[in-house]
Design an enzyme around this catalytic site. Structure first.
Site, PDB file in Angstrom:
ATOM      1  N   LYS A   1       0.907  -1.481  -0.073  1.00 20.14           N
ATOM      2  CA  LYS A   1      -0.119   0.049  -0.071  1.00 20.14           C
ATOM      3  C   LYS A   1       0.933   1.148   0.035  1.00 20.14           C
ATOM      4  O   LYS A   1       0.542   2.312  -0.595  1.00 20.14           O
ATOM      5  CB  LYS A   1      -0.937  -0.067   1.227  1.00 20.14           C
ATOM      6  CG  LYS A   1      -1.934  -1.091   0.957  1.00 20.14           C
ATOM      7  CD  LYS A   1      -3.125  -0.948   2.241  1.00 20.14           C
ATOM      8  CE  LYS A   1      -4.381  -1.860   1.974  1.00 20.14           C
ATOM      9  NZ  LYS A   1      -5.224  -1.769   3.047  1.00 20.14           N
TER      10      LYS A   1
ATOM     11  N   LYS B   1      -5.389 -10.779  -6.279  1.00 19.81           N
ATOM     12  CA  LYS B   1      -6.498 -10.986  -5.526  1.00 19.81           C
ATOM     13  C   LYS B   1      -7.497  -9.857  -5.789  1.00 19.81           C
ATOM     14  O   LYS B   1      -7.193  -8.846  -6.207  1.00 19.81           O
ATOM     15  CB  LYS B   1      -6.193 -10.988  -3.817  1.00 19.81           C
ATOM     16  CG  LYS B   1      -5.810  -9.601  -3.201  1.00 19.81           C
ATOM     17  CD  LYS B   1      -6.128  -9.778  -1.827  1.00 19.81           C
ATOM     18  CE  LYS B   1      -5.731  -8.254  -1.546  1.00 19.81           C
ATOM     19  NZ  LYS B   1      -5.845  -7.874  -0.157  1.00 19.81           N
TER      20      LYS B   1
ATOM     21  N   LYS C   1     -11.095  -4.416  -2.783  1.00 24.88           N
ATOM     22  CA  LYS C   1     -11.567  -3.144  -2.898  1.00 24.88           C
ATOM     23  C   LYS C   1     -10.772  -1.812  -3.298  1.00 24.88           C
ATOM     24  O   LYS C   1     -11.031  -1.017  -3.894  1.00 24.88           O
ATOM     25  CB  LYS C   1     -11.968  -2.914  -1.455  1.00 24.88           C
ATOM     26  CG  LYS C   1     -13.138  -3.856  -0.842  1.00 24.88           C
ATOM     27  CD  LYS C   1     -13.684  -3.431   0.569  1.00 24.88           C
ATOM     28  CE  LYS C   1     -12.853  -3.570   1.594  1.00 24.88           C
ATOM     29  NZ  LYS C   1     -13.322  -4.514   2.754  1.00 24.88           N
TER      30      LYS C   1
END
Ligand code: TYM
Length: 332
Positions: A112, A195, A198
């Site tokens: 991230k 994956k 969101k």
């Protein structure tokens, strides 16, 4: 009864198939024979830039989705993380037991932070897994039902619990991850080696639970597959087909070998069409149930008030024991 605890972030307008198959479906099943605590981690949701009004809406909507998916507030405790201040309080203490290098090795943080650029990544994003450890340890959770991407955070939690217990005396329960082999990682429809996420998938790669079934059908029809024709479960060679088979199998209850036999000699289009129907059967009634909870804010507030009271009972007792062990003077 063994205790379970887990959380799902309110960082999108809808949960997706990965969230459901990897986590929430297990939560629903576990509430029958476990003492279950499930929550919406809004503190975690502000580790990346956010809009306040949207966060509040998504938090409510997240709770409504959990109830619509089958969490029953009479059989489990449902709450919002910021209603229980003990999470931040234990998070601070655990932060003082975590090595800087240890926190730096968290792969989700590295991913991230890399995506945001090191100037924009916050200290909160860095300490996120420590707060997650606090979430789990406050409730003496025996098991933590999550998808594969959370395994490293549960490992850190175990290390911190063991470290605390050996330095200060046994107070914390060392939790086990509860990760189902078949559905622990549902993949992005457009990039079936990543994956479904969101925060990082494109809209076409995600099947949202609250999407209109027509939209989901289109996404499933457009899912990336391969240049062969054979419907066979082979994650390395045919990740797209393997992912569709996994999703089919987990909704239809047919095993993968049964599905391979069913689809022998048939085309990818058939598989996709059937899968779109199976997914629609599940999601179509869901939006209405979510809306019913959203239309009754007073009832949702009652659920959350009850949940917060139960959660604070447990969390408060754990925090008091922790304070005592580490030598904080009790308040007079
Ligand atoms: P979050 O909100 O990203 O995801 C919620 C749950 O869904 C699982 N999941 C998946 N499972 C299978 N395939 C996928 N593609 C997929 N994508 C997501 C996640 O593994 C997770 O179980 N850090 C957590 C929230 C959290 C938490 C906690 C969890 C905060 N405190 C304490 C457990 C215990 C998170 O971001 O999950």
């Amino acid at each position: 009864r063994p205790r379970v605890l887990s959380g799902i972030q309110p960082t999108a307008d809808s949960f997706h198939l990965g969230n459901y198959l990897g986590a929430v479906r297990q939560w629903v099943a576990l509430q029958d024979d476990h003492d279950a605590f499930y929550f919406v981690p809004d503190l975690h949701a502000i580790t990346v830039e956010h809009d306040p009004a949207t966060l509040a809406d998504r938090t409510r909507n997240g709770v409504a989705q959990l109830l619509a998916l089958g969490l029953d507030p009479d059989r489990c405790t449902v709450f919002v993380q910021s209603h229980v201040p003990e999470h931040s309080q234990l998070g601070w203490i655990l932060g003082c037991l975590t090595g800087f290098g240890e926190a730096s090795r968290m792969t989700q943080f590295k991913d991230k932070a890399a995506k945001q650029g090191s100037d924009r990544a916050t200290v909160g994003l860095f300490t996120y897994p420590i707060l997650q450890a606090a979430d789990i340890l406050l409730y003496h959770a025996d098991r933590v039902p999550v998808g594969e991407d959370q395994r490293q955070h549960v490992e850190l939690t175990r290390d911190l619990a063991q470290r605390f217990n050996s330095r200060f005396g046994k107070v914390l329960t060392v939790p086990e991850p509860h990760i189902l082999a078949g559905t622990a990682k549902i993949y992005d429809l457009q990039d079936p080696t990543a994956k479904m996420s969101k925060s990082s998938s494109t809209p076409a790669g995600i099947v949202n639970l609250l999407d209109d079934p027509k939209v989901s059908a289109k996404k499933i029809r457009s899912a990336v597959t391969d240049a062969e024709r054979e419907i066979r479960y082979d994650v390395a060679a045919k990740p797209g087909i393997a992912n569709l088979l996994t999703i089919h199998s987990s909704f239809s209850g047919r095993t993968i070998p049964e599905l391979e036999a069913d689809y022998a000699g048939r085309g990818y289009g058939d598989l996709k069409k059937d899968l779109a129907e199976i997914v629609a059967d599940f999601t179509a009634p869901l939006a209405k149930r979510v809306q019913a909870y959203m239309d009754d804010p007073a009832e949702l507030d009652r659920v959350l008030a009850r949940g917060a009271t139960r959660a604070r009972d447990v969390a408060g007792a754990t925090l008091a024991a922790v304070h005592d062990k580490i030598g904080f003077l009790p308040p007079t």
